[in-house]
Design a protein around this motif. Structure first.
Motif, PDB file in Angstrom:
ATOM      1  N   ARG A  18     -11.894   6.910  -5.040  1.00 53.88           N
ATOM      2  CA  ARG A  18     -11.704   6.434  -6.310  1.00 53.88           C
ATOM      3  C   ARG A  18      -9.628   6.620  -6.418  1.00 53.88           C
ATOM      4  O   ARG A  18      -9.379   7.837  -5.600  1.00 53.88           O
ATOM      5  CB  ARG A  18     -11.490   6.783  -7.742  1.00 53.88           C
ATOM      6  CG  ARG A  18     -13.368   6.972  -7.847  1.00 53.88           C
ATOM      7  CD  ARG A  18     -13.144   7.153  -9.421  1.00 53.88           C
ATOM      8  NE  ARG A  18     -12.885   8.605  -9.372  1.00 53.88           N
ATOM      9  CZ  ARG A  18     -14.007   9.123  -9.101  1.00 53.88           C
ATOM     10  NH1 ARG A  18     -15.092   9.603  -8.451  1.00 53.88           N
ATOM     11  NH2 ARG A  18     -14.016  11.005  -9.511  1.00 53.88           N
ATOM     12  N   ARG A  31       0.832  -1.113  -0.267  1.00 55.08           N
ATOM     13  CA  ARG A  31       0.652   0.102  -0.040  1.00 55.08           C
ATOM     14  C   ARG A  31       0.548   1.403  -0.061  1.00 55.08           C
ATOM     15  O   ARG A  31       0.317   2.356  -0.564  1.00 55.08           O
ATOM     16  CB  ARG A  31      -1.059  -0.163   1.658  1.00 55.08           C
ATOM     17  CG  ARG A  31      -1.946   1.032   1.280  1.00 55.08           C
ATOM     18  CD  ARG A  31      -3.162   1.194   2.244  1.00 55.08           C
ATOM     19  NE  ARG A  31      -2.328   0.061   3.941  1.00 55.08           N
ATOM     20  CZ  ARG A  31      -3.477  -0.168   4.426  1.00 55.08           C
ATOM     21  NH1 ARG A  31      -4.518   0.128   4.202  1.00 55.08           N
ATOM     22  NH2 ARG A  31      -3.153   0.048   5.600  1.00 55.08           N
ATOM     23  N   ARG A  36      -7.897   2.260  -2.778  1.00 56.19           N
ATOM     24  CA  ARG A  36      -9.230   0.694  -1.898  1.00 56.19           C
ATOM     25  C   ARG A  36      -9.437   0.238  -0.793  1.00 56.19           C
ATOM     26  O   ARG A  36     -10.738   0.462  -0.587  1.00 56.19           O
ATOM     27  CB  ARG A  36      -8.139  -0.403  -2.762  1.00 56.19           C
ATOM     28  CG  ARG A  36      -9.417  -1.901  -2.176  1.00 56.19           C
ATOM     29  CD  ARG A  36      -8.756  -2.723  -2.579  1.00 56.19           C
ATOM     30  NE  ARG A  36      -8.288  -2.733  -4.072  1.00 56.19           N
ATOM     31  CZ  ARG A  36      -7.727  -4.186  -4.948  1.00 56.19           C
ATOM     32  NH1 ARG A  36      -6.761  -5.098  -4.097  1.00 56.19           N
ATOM     33  NH2 ARG A  36      -7.314  -4.258  -6.434  1.00 56.19           N
ATOM     34  N   SER A  37      -8.794   0.764   0.545  1.00 54.90           N
ATOM     35  CA  SER A  37      -8.697   0.510   1.494  1.00 54.90           C
ATOM     36  C   SER A  37     -10.182   1.643   1.662  1.00 54.90           C
ATOM     37  O   SER A  37     -10.504   1.440   3.002  1.00 54.90           O
ATOM     38  CB  SER A  37      -7.473   0.733   2.144  1.00 54.90           C
ATOM     39  OG  SER A  37      -6.034  -0.012   2.034  1.00 54.90           O
ATOM     40  N   ARG A  88     -13.387   1.282   1.009  1.00 55.34           N
ATOM     41  CA  ARG A  88     -13.861   0.447   1.871  1.00 55.34           C
ATOM     42  C   ARG A  88     -14.629   0.814   2.885  1.00 55.34           C
ATOM     43  O   ARG A  88     -16.173   0.601   3.359  1.00 55.34           O
ATOM     44  CB  ARG A  88     -13.067  -0.296   2.896  1.00 55.34           C
ATOM     45  CG  ARG A  88     -13.707  -1.812   3.755  1.00 55.34           C
ATOM     46  CD  ARG A  88     -12.793  -2.461   4.747  1.00 55.34           C
ATOM     47  NE  ARG A  88     -13.381  -4.222   4.922  1.00 55.34           N
ATOM     48  CZ  ARG A  88     -13.952  -3.628   5.981  1.00 55.34           C
ATOM     49  NH1 ARG A  88     -14.132  -2.543   6.790  1.00 55.34           N
ATOM     50  NH2 ARG A  88     -14.503  -4.635   6.654  1.00 55.34           N
ATOM     51  N   ARG A  90      -3.749   3.029  -6.064  1.00 50.97           N
ATOM     52  CA  ARG A  90      -4.539   1.949  -6.339  1.00 50.97           C
ATOM     53  C   ARG A  90      -5.312   1.427  -4.328  1.00 50.97           C
ATOM     54  O   ARG A  90      -5.985   1.640  -3.820  1.00 50.97           O
ATOM     55  CB  ARG A  90      -4.724   1.707  -7.104  1.00 50.97           C
ATOM     56  CG  ARG A  90      -5.281   0.555  -7.660  1.00 50.97           C
ATOM     57  CD  ARG A  90      -5.300  -0.099  -8.679  1.00 50.97           C
ATOM     58  NE  ARG A  90      -4.156  -1.525  -8.645  1.00 50.97           N
ATOM     59  CZ  ARG A  90      -3.899  -2.509  -8.224  1.00 50.97           C
ATOM     60  NH1 ARG A  90      -5.369  -3.184  -7.299  1.00 50.97           N
ATOM     61  NH2 ARG A  90      -2.574  -3.076  -7.885  1.00 50.97           N
ATOM     62  N   LEU A  91      -3.785   1.035  -4.185  1.00 50.04           N
ATOM     63  CA  LEU A  91      -3.840  -0.210  -2.876  1.00 50.04           C
ATOM     64  C   LEU A  91      -4.996   1.093  -1.922  1.00 50.04           C
ATOM     65  O   LEU A  91      -6.016   0.250  -0.526  1.00 50.04           O
ATOM     66  CB  LEU A  91      -3.264  -0.807  -2.365  1.00 50.04           C
ATOM     67  CG  LEU A  91      -3.004  -1.993  -3.609  1.00 50.04           C
ATOM     68  CD1 LEU A  91      -1.268  -2.484  -3.638  1.00 50.04           C
ATOM     69  CD2 LEU A  91      -3.576  -2.911  -3.612  1.00 50.04           C
TER      70      LEU A  91
END
Length: 396
Positions: free
Chosen positions: A333, A314, A323-324, A327, A319-320
């Protein structure tokens, strides 16, 4: 009657809070800070949250001093005109497993005297419309503040009462005898009745310099932040936290609307390769070797290999990271976030690989060493100052 004299090492918020309180008690105070400004490291790089204390074990120092510190920090900010806001925060559960942990957290918060409310998904979205949530815990007394500003004010107050606060004063040696403590710092020497070590990232080394075998080793972990781009800040109204996983050593990334209206996201947690290593390029061979060869770190790392790998990944992937965050707020984005600095946490680790989960203050002859003071130490700093002077028999 002779006044008690004290030498404090470390000019973060805790050292300065002790200097202010000690000077208010009529003590002769010398504070030594190796940098050229106050609050240069942990204090100046944290999230700026005034914590309320729902997480901590009832009866622990963290629980007791955070609850009191939340009140005293807000009072201090009001008295001295320091920018702050108390808007509460949401701890967000997604799914049944997290809801069960949220119930445990609710009970713990109430045991600690923290004002909280359990909210349904609809009630939580009235506060944060963009949430992904099944239930949430509303923590009413959480706030935000500029701790560097608090630190500067503490320095001004201590100086006005006669404390000698010295910047660019790197400690070179410490000698303790029956007559007192002598600290050499290159451009001068401080002699006093008592030494208080608030050196943060270097606290264990300062203790060793004073002839003390520290109970824990400092292992530096870097927390990296992003922030939402201006056009997407409306996705977050206040403070949004995940439900912590008790099996993991750190809290997880969260979203914080700051005093200036920016929205910070993070932090992650990766091993720093220098005790003041704010990026991957900052490497100290000494610091890295001490961490990587320490049995306590190796035991901790083995227990958390998967999580550690995810944190490193991360660190290198927007991107990662996004994504976290998604959630909690699905509309976020990768294009919505940009990097926004980092901080390094002085994590105290025992030789068996367990993390010190409470404040650690080690006593020795004419010495007090603060060896573990992570979050919520900034929130609790005014109360920790009183606690430390009480341990030294100088307050009450």
């Amino acid at each position: 009657m002779m006044r008690t004299s004290v030498t404090i090492i470390g000019g973060g918020i805790l050292g300065l809070a002790i200097a202010e309180r000690a000077s208010r008690r009529g003590m002769t105070v010398t504070l030594l800070e190796k940098e050229n400004t106050w609050a240069a490291h942990q204090t100046g790089h944290n999230s700026g949250v005034i914590h309320a204390g729902p997480y901590y074990a009832p009866g622990s120092l963290k629980a007791r001093l955070c609850a009191a510190g939340n009140r005293s920090m807000v009072d201090f900010a009001r008295e001295h005109g320091i920018d702050h806001a108390v808007g509460g925060k949401l701890i967000v559960a997604v799914g049944a497993a997290e809801e069960a942990r949220l119930d445990v957290l609710h009970d713990r918060a109430r045991a600690n005297g923290v004002p909280v409310r359990l909210l349904s998904a609809d009630q939580a979205r009235e506060i944060e419309p963009h949430l992904n949530v099944s239930r949430a815990l509303r923590v009413e007394s959480t706030g935000i503040i500029d701790y560097a500003q608090v630190s500067r004010r503490l320095a001004e107050l201590a100086t006005a009462r006669g404390a000698e606060l010295i910047l660019n004063a790197r400690v070179q040696s410490i000698a303790v005898s029956g007559g007192g403590v002598t600290v050499d710092y290159g451009t001068g020497r401080s002699r006093s009745d008592l030494l208080i070590n608030c050196a943060g990232l270097h606290a264990d080394r300062v203790a060793a310099m004073a002839g003390v075998v520290p109970q824990v080793r400092i292992v530096p972990f870097r927390g990296e932040y992003y922030e939402l781009v201006p056009g997407r800040r409306a996705l977050v109204n206040g403070l949004i936290y995940p439900v912590p996983d008790p099996a993991l050593p750190f809290l997880g990334v969260h979203l914080t609307r700051m005093i200036d209206g920016t929205v910070h996201a993070g932090p992650n947690a990766v091993l720093a390769l220098a005790r003041e290593g704010y990026d991957w390029k900052s490497v100290s061979l000494r610091d890295a070797f001490e961490s990587l060869s320490y049995p306590g770190f190796l035991r901790m790392a083995r227990r958390n290999l998967g999580t550690g790998a995810e944190e490193v990944a991360r660190s290198f992937s927007r991107r990662l990271f996004a994504r976290s965050l998604a959630r909690l707020v699905p509309a976020i984005r990768p294009s919505d976030i940009v990097r926004s600095g980092s901080g390094v946490r002085a994590q105290a680790v025992h030789a068996d690989g367990t993390l010190a989960d409470d404040f650690v203050i080690q006593r020795a002859d004419r010495q007090l060493h603060v060896l573990n003071a992570p979050s919520p130490a900034a929130t609790s700093s005014l109360e920790i100052a009183g606690h430390i002077l009480l341990l030294a028999g100088l307050d009450g």
